[in-house]
Write a protein that holds these residues in place. Structure first.
Motif, mmCIF file in Angstrom:
data_model
loop_
_atom_site.group_PDB
_atom_site.id
_atom_site.type_symbol
_atom_site.label_atom_id
_atom_site.label_comp_id
_atom_site.label_asym_id
_atom_site.label_seq_id
_atom_site.Cartn_x
_atom_site.Cartn_y
_atom_site.Cartn_z
ATOM 1 N N PRO A 105 96.404 9.700 59.180
ATOM 2 C CA PRO A 105 96.833 10.370 60.413
ATOM 3 C C PRO A 105 98.077 11.227 60.226
ATOM 4 O O PRO A 105 98.252 12.212 60.945
ATOM 5 C CB PRO A 105 97.128 9.214 61.370
ATOM 6 C CG PRO A 105 96.557 7.991 60.746
ATOM 7 C CD PRO A 105 96.315 8.256 59.308
ATOM 8 N N SER A 106 98.924 10.899 59.248
ATOM 9 C CA SER A 106 100.149 11.695 59.116
ATOM 10 C C SER A 106 99.860 13.104 58.606
ATOM 11 O O SER A 106 100.744 13.958 58.619
ATOM 12 C CB SER A 106 101.182 10.986 58.229
ATOM 13 O OG SER A 106 100.790 11.050 56.895
ATOM 14 N N LEU A 107 98.633 13.383 58.187
ATOM 15 C CA LEU A 107 98.288 14.763 57.818
ATOM 16 C C LEU A 107 98.393 15.685 59.031
ATOM 17 O O LEU A 107 98.689 16.877 58.884
ATOM 18 C CB LEU A 107 96.847 14.828 57.299
ATOM 19 C CG LEU A 107 96.609 14.663 55.804
ATOM 20 C CD1 LEU A 107 95.120 14.659 55.521
ATOM 21 C CD2 LEU A 107 97.299 15.742 54.984
ATOM 22 N N GLY A 108 98.136 15.125 60.214
ATOM 23 C CA GLY A 108 98.197 15.949 61.428
ATOM 24 C C GLY A 108 97.315 17.167 61.265
ATOM 25 O O GLY A 108 96.165 17.063 60.850
ATOM 26 N N ASN A 109 97.911 18.346 61.534
ATOM 27 C CA ASN A 109 97.126 19.577 61.429
ATOM 28 C C ASN A 109 97.326 20.287 60.101
ATOM 29 O O ASN A 109 96.931 21.440 59.951
ATOM 30 C CB ASN A 109 97.504 20.537 62.562
ATOM 31 C CG ASN A 109 97.078 19.971 63.898
ATOM 32 O OD1 ASN A 109 96.036 19.307 63.991
ATOM 33 N ND2 ASN A 109 97.889 20.208 64.917
ATOM 34 N N THR A 110 97.954 19.616 59.156
ATOM 35 C CA THR A 110 98.191 20.255 57.857
ATOM 36 C C THR A 110 96.883 20.784 57.278
ATOM 37 O O THR A 110 95.865 20.093 57.286
ATOM 38 C CB THR A 110 98.777 19.218 56.864
ATOM 39 O OG1 THR A 110 100.010 18.756 57.394
ATOM 40 C CG2 THR A 110 99.008 19.822 55.500
ATOM 41 N N GLU A 111 96.957 22.008 56.785
ATOM 42 C CA GLU A 111 95.771 22.628 56.170
ATOM 43 C C GLU A 111 95.414 21.891 54.878
ATOM 44 O O GLU A 111 96.299 21.673 54.041
ATOM 45 C CB GLU A 111 96.144 24.086 55.852
ATOM 46 C CG GLU A 111 94.993 25.033 55.716
ATOM 47 C CD GLU A 111 94.343 25.377 57.056
ATOM 48 O OE1 GLU A 111 93.188 24.953 57.224
ATOM 49 O OE2 GLU A 111 94.977 26.049 57.893
ATOM 50 N N ILE A 112 94.177 21.482 54.725
ATOM 51 C CA ILE A 112 93.716 20.946 53.434
ATOM 52 C C ILE A 112 92.418 21.672 53.079
ATOM 53 O O ILE A 112 91.744 22.203 53.956
ATOM 54 C CB ILE A 112 93.488 19.408 53.449
ATOM 55 C CG1 ILE A 112 92.368 19.003 54.405
ATOM 56 C CG2 ILE A 112 94.773 18.668 53.813
ATOM 57 C CD1 ILE A 112 91.997 17.507 54.334
ATOM 58 N N SER A 113 92.094 21.687 51.793
ATOM 59 C CA SER A 113 90.877 22.406 51.401
ATOM 60 C C SER A 113 89.656 21.641 51.883
ATOM 61 O O SER A 113 89.740 20.462 52.240
ATOM 62 C CB SER A 113 90.829 22.587 49.884
ATOM 63 O OG SER A 113 90.572 21.344 49.269
ATOM 64 N N ARG A 114 88.528 22.333 51.881
ATOM 65 C CA ARG A 114 87.261 21.644 52.160
ATOM 66 C C ARG A 114 86.908 20.894 50.887
ATOM 67 O O ARG A 114 86.829 21.510 49.809
ATOM 68 C CB ARG A 114 86.194 22.695 52.438
ATOM 69 C CG ARG A 114 85.391 22.459 53.674
ATOM 70 C CD ARG A 114 84.473 23.643 53.864
ATOM 71 N NE ARG A 114 83.219 23.207 54.428
ATOM 72 C CZ ARG A 114 82.084 23.885 54.338
ATOM 73 N NH1 ARG A 114 82.059 25.026 53.692
ATOM 74 N NH2 ARG A 114 80.991 23.417 54.891
ATOM 75 N N PRO A 115 86.720 19.576 50.963
ATOM 76 C CA PRO A 115 86.445 18.814 49.733
ATOM 77 C C PRO A 115 85.232 19.380 48.987
ATOM 78 O O PRO A 115 84.238 19.742 49.605
ATOM 79 C CB PRO A 115 86.157 17.405 50.264
ATOM 80 C CG PRO A 115 86.835 17.347 51.601
ATOM 81 C CD PRO A 115 86.751 18.726 52.166
ATOM 82 N N VAL A 116 85.360 19.458 47.676
ATOM 83 C CA VAL A 116 84.227 19.854 46.817
ATOM 84 C C VAL A 116 83.645 18.569 46.237
ATOM 85 O O VAL A 116 84.383 17.692 45.774
ATOM 86 C CB VAL A 116 84.712 20.801 45.693
ATOM 87 C CG1 VAL A 116 83.632 21.001 44.637
ATOM 88 C CG2 VAL A 116 85.144 22.146 46.285
ATOM 89 N N VAL A 117 82.330 18.458 46.281
ATOM 90 C CA VAL A 117 81.674 17.223 45.828
ATOM 91 C C VAL A 117 81.624 17.179 44.302
ATOM 92 O O VAL A 117 81.272 18.170 43.650
ATOM 93 C CB VAL A 117 80.252 17.118 46.419
ATOM 94 C CG1 VAL A 117 79.526 15.888 45.881
ATOM 95 C CG2 VAL A 117 80.318 17.050 47.946
ATOM 96 N N THR A 118 82.009 16.027 43.763
ATOM 97 C CA THR A 118 81.941 15.810 42.314
ATOM 98 C C THR A 118 81.005 14.640 42.025
ATOM 99 O O THR A 118 80.631 13.904 42.940
ATOM 100 C CB THR A 118 83.333 15.474 41.749
ATOM 101 O OG1 THR A 118 83.784 14.254 42.359
ATOM 102 C CG2 THR A 118 84.335 16.587 42.029
ATOM 103 N N ASN A 119 80.681 14.486 40.756
ATOM 104 C CA ASN A 119 79.801 13.373 40.377
ATOM 105 C C ASN A 119 80.650 12.092 40.292
ATOM 106 O O ASN A 119 80.813 11.494 39.236
ATOM 107 C CB ASN A 119 79.131 13.666 39.043
ATOM 108 C CG ASN A 119 77.891 12.833 38.836
ATOM 109 O OD1 ASN A 119 77.043 12.753 39.720
ATOM 110 N ND2 ASN A 119 77.793 12.187 37.697
ATOM 111 N N ALA A 120 81.222 11.749 41.440
ATOM 112 C CA ALA A 120 82.122 10.607 41.619
ATOM 113 C C ALA A 120 83.493 10.877 40.996
ATOM 114 O O ALA A 120 83.776 11.990 40.552
ATOM 115 C CB ALA A 120 81.509 9.310 41.144
#
Ligand SMILES: Cc1ncc(COP(=O)(O)O)c(C=O)c1O
Length: 431
Positions: A105-120
């Protein structure tokens, strides 16, 4: 350098300087090839006659498939048999991003990238190593770490693992060694790569809330003094915290918007968090103060470019199964049941050590409060010899790591915990 990579780096230069500074030579060169096959495939999408796809179709346009496989899974064949994008299934990426926010929750509205899927996570870590670690670069991390980091960072990339003692003195009540971390941060060289893994493998330790603040302060002050810092968090065991006062968010959240000289890179996934070890689905996510949305998208492109160049894409079946689970109303309750089960084993281990003062003659636990594992440090003797004795005389298997024995209580029914430590004590006494 390929012009597509140059275009990406130009964006970073203008809108994500810290990332450009931290990228390895290979990281600077990598790009997602939007202009080749992928672009042509996209342009062909929706055409009446589409002969652009490297898959086979039934006459009705659904995936050509073997019913011996299709009958096993109730999902739409298009969500199972077809390739997933190299970036990962879009709906899963968005769901995971929303879940990262919810869990931190402390991320708030901080911009983060869209997660890229990896093979775990292992693959995510190796994508991060590829993007950021040059031959000879140091990776700073606490001394008790997951041994596979050696293959991922040292053997594959030529990076050097630079450790500091995980804990201060003090046995079970020891604390995370902030001054060890600070000393490494102050060492010569502007570029610093840090690797944190909480809950930790092998110790089962997660920093307390206060220790998290101290870590943030130490890194902030290094950034302030001119260091350029990549903070990698391996959050494999995220959420498995069993004691009050322990830091329950990812350190990623603390570095996502802290200082222009810091880039945060988060590796996480379904493997341990969702008890889906063999599914092979993980994520790599970036954030950093001063990185625009466009700059974050560049890092996504670079990560997906590396995915494309290593495994091409991650299992579509696994991604679709997980997305369905995340949308299931019972998902959260099921996870809580699993966490409580592991917590009950954690408590049984702690109680067992408490009950047997005599065990301290032979071994003492390192601090543990989370995850799958705990470690004991032997007072004397060789952990490997004790392990061998446990195998040959006590029908008991553990992992020996130097002078430590690692116990994966996560996989033990509660009624085996007392016997495990009794066996360990007996084996130690005999040697
Ligand atoms: C700290 C840590 N990171 C990553 C992994 C690997 O996870 P995955 O199976 O998702 O590759 C493990 C697995 O043991 C681990 O302990």
């Amino acid at each position: 350098m390929n012009p597509q990579a140059e275009e990406l780096n130009v964006v970073l230069k203008a809108e994500g300087r810290v990332a450009l500074k931290l990228l390895s030579e290979r990281g600077k060169s990598i790009f997602f090839p939007r202009k080749g096959l992928v672009a042509q495939g996209l342009e062909a999408r929706g055409k009446a006659i589409n002969a652009s796809i490297g898959e086979a179709k039934e006459d009705n346009g659904s995936p050509l498939r073997l019913m011996s496989l299709a009958n096993l899974v109730e999902l739409d064949p298009a969500q199972i048999f077809t390739y997933a994008p190299s970036f990962g299934e879009p709906a899963l990426r968005d769901k995971w991003q929303a879940m990262i926010r919810e869990k931190n929750p402390s991320l708030g509205n901080t911009e983060i990238s869209r997660p890229v899927v990896t093979n775990a996570l292992t693959h995510g870590l190796s994508v991060a190593a590829y993007l950021f670690a040059n031959e000879g670069d140091e990776i700073i991390l606490p001394e008790h770490y997951w041994g596979n980091y050696r293959l991922v960072f040292s053997e594959a990339c030529g990076a050097v693992l630079k450790t500091f003692p995980t804990f201060t003195e003090g046995g079970r009540n020891a604390e995370f060694n902030i001054s060890g971390l600070s000393a490494q941060l102050k060492s010569p060289g502007e570029k610093k790569i840090l690797l944190f893994n909480f809950p930790n493998n092998p110790t089962g330790y997660t920093i307390t809330e206060q220790e998290a603040e101290n870590i943030v302060e130490a890194i902030h002050s290094a950034a302030q003094s001119g260091k350029t810092i990549l903070v990698i968090t391996d959050d494999a065991y995220f959420g498995l915290v069993y004691k009050n006062g322990v830091f329950t968010e990812s350190l990623f959240a603390r570095f996502a918007n802290l200082h222009e000289n810091i880039l945060a890179c988060k590796l996480d996934g379904a493997t341990k968090e969702d008890y889906a070890w063999g599914f092979r689905v993980g994520f790599i996510t970036f954030a950093g103060k001063g990185l625009s949305k466009k700059a974050l998208a560049v890092l996504e492109d670079k990560a997906a470019g590396r995915v494309r160049g290593s495994i091409s894409n991650t299992s579509h079946l696994s991604q679709s199964l997980l997305l369905a689970a995340y949308q299931d109303a019972s998902y959260k309750g099921e996870k809580e049941r699993a966490r409580k089960l592991l917590k009950s084993r954690f408590e049984a281990v702690a109680a067992e050590l408490e009950r047997h003062e005599e065990y301290k003659e032979e071994f003492e636990a390192l601090p543990f409060n989370s995850g799958y594992f705990m470690c004991v440090k032997l007072k004397k003797g060789d952990a490997e010899a004790v392990r061998q004795r446990l195998l040959s005389r006590y029908d008991t298997g553990v992992i020996a790591l130097g002078s430590l024995i690692r116990v994966a209580y996560s996989c033990l029914p509660q009624n085996q915990i007392a016997a495990l430590f009794a066996n360990l004590y007996a084996a130690c006494r005999e040697l």
